[in-house]
Design a protein around this motif. Sequence first.
Motif, PDB file in Angstrom:
ATOM      1  N   ASN A  40       0.819  -1.216   0.070  1.00 43.15           N
ATOM      2  CA  ASN A  40      -0.154  -0.029  -0.035  1.00 43.15           C
ATOM      3  C   ASN A  40       0.761   1.102   0.052  1.00 43.15           C
ATOM      4  OD1 ASN A  40       0.765  -0.565   2.664  1.00 43.15           O
ATOM      5  ND2 ASN A  40      -1.038   0.048   3.609  1.00 43.15           N
ATOM      6  N   VAL A  41       2.165   1.168  -0.486  1.00 46.83           N
ATOM      7  CA  VAL A  41       2.885   2.416  -0.695  1.00 46.83           C
ATOM      8  C   VAL A  41       3.358   2.586  -2.218  1.00 46.83           C
ATOM      9  CG1 VAL A  41       5.032   3.229  -0.170  1.00 46.83           C
ATOM     10  CG2 VAL A  41       3.923   2.300   1.566  1.00 46.83           C
ATOM     11  N   LEU A  42       3.217   3.648  -2.497  1.00 46.70           N
ATOM     12  CA  LEU A  42       3.576   4.113  -4.144  1.00 46.70           C
ATOM     13  C   LEU A  42       4.447   5.222  -3.942  1.00 46.70           C
ATOM     14  CD1 LEU A  42       2.907   3.540  -7.058  1.00 46.70           C
ATOM     15  CD2 LEU A  42       1.163   5.331  -6.782  1.00 46.70           C
ATOM     16  N   ILE A  43       5.721   4.851  -4.563  1.00 46.63           N
ATOM     17  CA  ILE A  43       6.872   5.887  -4.654  1.00 46.63           C
ATOM     18  C   ILE A  43       7.186   6.205  -6.230  1.00 46.63           C
ATOM     19  CG2 ILE A  43       9.250   6.310  -3.784  1.00 46.63           C
ATOM     20  CD1 ILE A  43       8.790   4.069  -1.815  1.00 46.63           C
ATOM     21  N   THR A  44       7.341   7.460  -6.407  1.00 47.28           N
ATOM     22  CA  THR A  44       7.988   7.902  -7.736  1.00 47.28           C
ATOM     23  C   THR A  44       9.089   8.923  -7.320  1.00 47.28           C
ATOM     24  OG1 THR A  44       6.419   9.765  -7.659  1.00 47.28           O
ATOM     25  CG2 THR A  44       5.794   7.807  -8.916  1.00 47.28           C
ATOM     26  N   ALA A  45      10.149   8.962  -8.074  1.00 43.12           N
ATOM     27  CA  ALA A  45      11.274   9.541  -7.769  1.00 43.12           C
ATOM     28  C   ALA A  45      11.539  11.079  -8.236  1.00 43.12           C
ATOM     29  CB  ALA A  45      12.446   8.837  -8.418  1.00 43.12           C
ATOM     30  N   HIS A  46      10.570  11.670  -7.447  1.00 36.98           N
ATOM     31  CA  HIS A  46      10.693  13.364  -7.468  1.00 36.98           C
ATOM     32  C   HIS A  46      10.536  13.693  -9.081  1.00 36.98           C
ATOM     33  CE1 HIS A  46      12.269  16.823  -5.287  1.00 36.98           C
ATOM     34  NE2 HIS A  46      11.343  17.189  -6.375  1.00 36.98           N
ATOM     35  N   GLN A  47       9.288  13.183  -9.593  1.00 35.29           N
ATOM     36  CA  GLN A  47       9.155  13.425 -10.925  1.00 35.29           C
ATOM     37  C   GLN A  47       7.740  14.196 -11.089  1.00 35.29           C
ATOM     38  OE1 GLN A  47       8.010   8.990 -12.165  1.00 35.29           O
ATOM     39  NE2 GLN A  47       6.551  10.204 -13.444  1.00 35.29           N
ATOM     40  N   ALA A  48       7.177  14.628  -9.857  1.00 30.18           N
ATOM     41  CA  ALA A  48       5.863  15.355 -10.179  1.00 30.18           C
ATOM     42  C   ALA A  48       6.159  16.612 -10.855  1.00 30.18           C
ATOM     43  CB  ALA A  48       5.393  15.593  -8.802  1.00 30.18           C
ATOM     44  N   PHE A  49       7.161  17.296 -10.998  1.00 29.27           N
ATOM     45  CA  PHE A  49       7.369  18.484 -11.721  1.00 29.27           C
ATOM     46  C   PHE A  49       7.942  18.131 -13.398  1.00 29.27           C
ATOM     47  CE2 PHE A  49      11.742  16.772 -11.380  1.00 29.27           C
ATOM     48  CZ  PHE A  49      12.568  17.410 -12.364  1.00 29.27           C
ATOM     49  N   PHE A  50       7.947  16.894 -13.785  1.00 32.73           N
ATOM     50  CA  PHE A  50       8.439  16.462 -14.977  1.00 32.73           C
ATOM     51  C   PHE A  50       7.421  16.509 -15.991  1.00 32.73           C
ATOM     52  CE2 PHE A  50      11.159  13.143 -17.448  1.00 32.73           C
ATOM     53  CZ  PHE A  50      12.219  14.106 -17.537  1.00 32.73           C
ATOM     54  N   THR A  51       7.131  17.549 -16.603  1.00 37.79           N
ATOM     55  CA  THR A  51       6.605  17.797 -17.681  1.00 37.79           C
ATOM     56  C   THR A  51       7.091  18.876 -18.709  1.00 37.79           C
ATOM     57  OG1 THR A  51       5.165  19.821 -16.927  1.00 37.79           O
ATOM     58  CG2 THR A  51       4.187  17.587 -16.384  1.00 37.79           C
ATOM     59  N   GLU A  52       6.855  18.777 -19.791  1.00 37.39           N
ATOM     60  CA  GLU A  52       7.118  19.762 -20.916  1.00 37.39           C
ATOM     61  C   GLU A  52       7.175  21.037 -20.575  1.00 37.39           C
ATOM     62  OE1 GLU A  52       9.013  20.416 -24.936  1.00 37.39           O
ATOM     63  OE2 GLU A  52       8.608  18.346 -23.952  1.00 37.39           O
ATOM     64  N   GLU A  53       5.686  21.371 -20.119  1.00 37.40           N
ATOM     65  CA  GLU A  53       5.512  22.924 -19.934  1.00 37.40           C
ATOM     66  C   GLU A  53       6.427  23.255 -18.516  1.00 37.40           C
ATOM     67  OE1 GLU A  53       2.179  20.997 -21.883  1.00 37.40           O
ATOM     68  OE2 GLU A  53       3.533  20.526 -20.103  1.00 37.40           O
ATOM     69  N   ALA A  54       6.541  22.481 -17.609  1.00 37.94           N
ATOM     70  CA  ALA A  54       7.532  22.833 -16.255  1.00 37.94           C
ATOM     71  C   ALA A  54       8.866  22.959 -16.636  1.00 37.94           C
ATOM     72  CB  ALA A  54       7.255  21.908 -15.400  1.00 37.94           C
ATOM     73  N   LEU A  55       9.560  22.113 -17.361  1.00 46.63           N
ATOM     74  CA  LEU A  55      10.749  22.245 -17.750  1.00 46.63           C
ATOM     75  C   LEU A  55      11.197  23.445 -18.540  1.00 46.63           C
ATOM     76  CD1 LEU A  55      11.705  18.382 -18.389  1.00 46.63           C
ATOM     77  CD2 LEU A  55      12.450  19.876 -16.350  1.00 46.63           C
ATOM     78  N   LYS A  56      10.204  23.851 -19.376  1.00 43.66           N
ATOM     79  CA  LYS A  56      10.255  25.048 -20.170  1.00 43.66           C
ATOM     80  C   LYS A  56      10.185  26.406 -19.368  1.00 43.66           C
ATOM     81  CE  LYS A  56       8.421  27.760 -24.055  1.00 43.66           C
ATOM     82  NZ  LYS A  56       7.975  28.587 -23.447  1.00 43.66           N
ATOM     83  N   GLU A  57       9.280  26.303 -18.390  1.00 38.45           N
ATOM     84  CA  GLU A  57       9.358  27.428 -17.328  1.00 38.45           C
ATOM     85  C   GLU A  57      10.600  27.479 -16.646  1.00 38.45           C
ATOM     86  OE1 GLU A  57       5.585  28.639 -15.453  1.00 38.45           O
ATOM     87  OE2 GLU A  57       4.632  26.954 -16.588  1.00 38.45           O
ATOM     88  N   ILE A  58      10.844  26.190 -16.106  1.00 40.93           N
ATOM     89  CA  ILE A  58      12.265  26.359 -15.239  1.00 40.93           C
ATOM     90  C   ILE A  58      13.370  27.035 -15.713  1.00 40.93           C
ATOM     91  CG2 ILE A  58      14.097  25.139 -14.054  1.00 40.93           C
ATOM     92  CD1 ILE A  58      11.437  22.991 -13.569  1.00 40.93           C
ATOM     93  N   ALA A  59      13.744  26.463 -17.091  1.00 39.07           N
ATOM     94  CA  ALA A  59      14.795  27.000 -17.730  1.00 39.07           C
ATOM     95  C   ALA A  59      14.465  28.570 -18.203  1.00 39.07           C
ATOM     96  CB  ALA A  59      15.071  26.153 -19.103  1.00 39.07           C
ATOM     97  N   GLU A  60      13.440  28.749 -18.676  1.00 41.77           N
ATOM     98  CA  GLU A  60      13.316  30.185 -19.030  1.00 41.77           C
ATOM     99  C   GLU A  60      13.313  31.209 -17.982  1.00 41.77           C
ATOM    100  OE1 GLU A  60       9.847  31.583 -22.317  1.00 41.77           O
ATOM    101  OE2 GLU A  60       9.200  30.878 -20.266  1.00 41.77           O
ATOM    102  N   ILE A  61      12.677  30.977 -16.745  1.00 38.00           N
ATOM    103  CA  ILE A  61      12.747  31.784 -15.533  1.00 38.00           C
ATOM    104  C   ILE A  61      14.034  31.784 -14.699  1.00 38.00           C
ATOM    105  CG2 ILE A  61      11.916  32.049 -13.215  1.00 38.00           C
ATOM    106  CD1 ILE A  61       9.359  31.002 -14.128  1.00 38.00           C
ATOM    107  N   THR A  62      14.757  30.669 -14.779  1.00 39.49           N
ATOM    108  CA  THR A  62      16.087  30.555 -14.217  1.00 39.49           C
ATOM    109  C   THR A  62      16.965  31.584 -15.010  1.00 39.49           C
ATOM    110  OG1 THR A  62      15.879  28.290 -13.306  1.00 39.49           O
ATOM    111  CG2 THR A  62      18.122  29.060 -13.739  1.00 39.49           C
ATOM    112  N   LEU A  63      17.036  31.407 -16.353  1.00 38.18           N
ATOM    113  CA  LEU A  63      18.095  32.045 -17.098  1.00 38.18           C
ATOM    114  C   LEU A  63      17.513  33.491 -17.036  1.00 38.18           C
ATOM    115  CD1 LEU A  63      18.242  29.860 -20.367  1.00 38.18           C
ATOM    116  CD2 LEU A  63      20.041  30.418 -18.400  1.00 38.18           C
ATOM    117  N   GLU A  64      16.535  33.910 -17.220  1.00 38.73           N
ATOM    118  CA  GLU A  64      15.894  35.412 -16.766  1.00 38.73           C
ATOM    119  C   GLU A  64      16.373  35.928 -15.674  1.00 38.73           C
ATOM    120  OE1 GLU A  64      14.513  38.829 -18.238  1.00 38.73           O
ATOM    121  OE2 GLU A  64      14.826  37.108 -19.552  1.00 38.73           O
ATOM    122  N   ASN A  65      16.231  35.277 -14.540  1.00 40.86           N
ATOM    123  CA  ASN A  65      16.680  35.636 -13.057  1.00 40.86           C
ATOM    124  C   ASN A  65      18.071  35.886 -13.108  1.00 40.86           C
ATOM    125  OD1 ASN A  65      14.062  35.252 -11.957  1.00 40.86           O
ATOM    126  ND2 ASN A  65      14.530  33.272 -11.104  1.00 40.86           N
TER     127      ASN A  65
END
Length: 332
Positions: free
Chosen positions: A289-314
């Motif tokens: 009754n335990v389900l584990i994923t390896a820190h992938q909740a953020f892992f979408t095309e849209e999120a990765l694009k935003e992360i890169a965009e905002i980080t470089l802009e910062n």
Amino acid sequence: MKIAFFSTQPYDKIFFDRLNVSHRFTIDYYETHLGPHIAHTVKNTETVCVFVNDKLNAEVIETLSNNGVKIIALRCAGFNNVDIEAAKRYGIKVCRVPAYSPEAVAEHTVAMLLTMNRKIHKAYNRVREQNFSLNGLLGSNLAGKTVGVIGTGKIGKAFIRIMLGFGCKIWAHDIYPDNSLTEQGVQYVSSEQVLKEADILSLHCPLTPENHYLINRQTINLMKTGVVLLNTSRGGLINTVDIIEGLKTKQIGALCIDVYEQEEKLFFRDLSSNIIQDDNIQRLMSFPNVLITAHQAFFTEEALKEIAEITLENIAKISTEQMDDNSPSMLT
């Protein structure tokens, strides 16, 4: 400007190289995490770009400062892995990505809940083995259940919107209640009341010294027997030893986690040929009754694009002193 990029994964390079075309920074990618073992090698660079499992304590920050680093750019929202006061002392600017596709994390949380509740992962494996029996796959309706949410920032709010769509009753706790959620029928109550009343409890708060081990033996005993616990925030919110005990006594009916307090030794790498020395994660993985994923909740095309965009802009804004000190991206 030169950027030393740590904890690099192949997808990081793809998205940052794509978004760096307009900035033209020189980026040196390193697979290793940033910590005391390698900080002394960071030279001739103004910026380090780090992720959730990089460790920037006072010792590391002092070394970076002595080597000329002026900016620490977190490509994530959480910053509990950075000694902010040390950064202030050494005059290093720290920036982050305060919000990147909150829907990505919220949707993954719901996906884990649905998978666990309706035994989708077990059904998938059964059918592949030509076993079409339904025994042991009994789930329950989400409609009408009381969902407790601790933390109603952007991600918590996105999660609540989805659960309202399932017809759930939402009880929430946050030090800053959101009036727009109250208007939708969300009830803000004390954290203790959330723990006591929730059939499903989801954590969406940052990790702070005050809420470290928020879920522990005492708070578990406040919960309904058989509660479903979800954590896609930070591993340190849960005391792993105590949660194992809660699972053994069946006080915790199911656990879904995308984060783990010792994940820096495990996540984001292939350990399929290794003997894992962490007994706690091995014990957790042994529960049906335990389900584990390896820190992938953020892992979408849209999120990765935003992360890169905002980080470089910062980084670009700080380097030209255009960043407002009151910006939610700025920590120092």
